[in-house]
Scaffold this active site. Structure first.
Site, PDB file in Angstrom:
ATOM      1  N   PHE A 188       0.827  -1.203   0.000  1.00  0.00           N
ATOM      2  CA  PHE A 188       0.000   0.000   0.000  1.00  0.00           C
ATOM      3  C   PHE A 188       0.862   1.254   0.000  1.00  0.00           C
ATOM      4  O   PHE A 188       1.833   1.354   0.762  1.00  0.00           O
ATOM      5  CB  PHE A 188      -0.886   0.045   1.256  1.00  0.00           C
ATOM      6  N   ASP A 189       0.489   2.206  -0.833  1.00  0.00           N
ATOM      7  CA  ASP A 189       0.990   3.557  -0.690  1.00  0.00           C
ATOM      8  C   ASP A 189       0.376   4.131   0.591  1.00  0.00           C
ATOM      9  O   ASP A 189      -0.628   3.609   1.091  1.00  0.00           O
ATOM     10  CB  ASP A 189       0.570   4.366  -1.927  1.00  0.00           C
TER      11      ASP A 189
END
Length: 218
Positions: A7-8
């Site tokens: 995930f960013d």
């Protein structure tokens, strides 16, 4: 079938635009430059900061380095906390972890800040791996952060089982450079057009839709 999910942070896990844009405005004003509106400065949410000062503002590398320094004067004290997790994201992370997914964070933000934000919002325990940029490597790319997260998760040789999830073209191009699939999310700071043009494999419009896609893939 994806097993590892990267995930960013900004625009994917948390809505961080207020703190980032206000800190960019602070830096520009300190440099004696006219600052655009906060909405226009949302282009700074996602990409590496040094490069964005140079690309968006036409700064030399020397001035951009000073911009980063001024930005962090405000961001490290105040902007860091002008932020909130997206509705439903904690619940989704808990469900994904319970289902056996291996979760990681791969952000262009300096790693100590990534960890501080996740700790502040009680989110760090969802992730096996948390990686961000290294301050000593000012030109560290998103792909390099993704590579380090993959290696730490043990998926360096199993890339077909991993996917990057992010809201900007930088997440997609970073994933592509690292030979990973990418899911783009439009509830952050990027548009569907931006994500599709960059080559996202999927585009979803809400946290719930992201959850449905990942569970279906499972």
């Amino acid at each position: 079938m994806y097993q590892a999910l990267l995930f960013d942070l900004d625009g994917t896990l948390t809505a961080s635009g207020e703190g980032i844009t206000k800190s960019v405005r602070y830096a520009l004003e300190k440099l004696g430059r006219k600052a655009p509106s906060l909405e226009e400065l949302e282009v700074f949410v996602g990409p590496p900061l040094l490069g964005q000062f140079m690309a968006y503002c036409g700064m030399s590398e020397e001035e951009a380095n000073l911009g980063v320094k001024y930005y962090r004067e405000r961001y490290n004290q105040t902007g860091l906390y002008e932020n909130r997790p997206y509705d439903g994201i904690k619940e989704l992370l808990g469900q994904l972890k319970e289902k056996g997914f291996q979760l990681g964070v791969a952000s262009s933000k300096p790693e100590h800040m990534v960890r501080e934000i996740l700790h502040h919002f009680h989110m760090e325990d969802y992730f096996r791996v948390i990686r961000g940029s290294v301050p000593e490597r000012l030109k560290m790319t998103k792909a390099e952060v993704v590579e380090e997260a993959l290696k730490d998760l043990g998926y360096e040789q199993r890339r077909e089982e991993a996917v990057m999830i992010g809201d900007r073209k930088y997440d997609v191009t970073g994933a592509r450079t690292a030979h990973l699939a990418c899911i783009g999310v439009t509830y952050g700071y990027g548009t569907e057009e931006e994500l599709k043009e960059a080559g996202a494999d999927f585009v979803v419009h809400s946290v719930k839709e992201l959850g449905r896609l990942l569970m279906e893939e499972r």
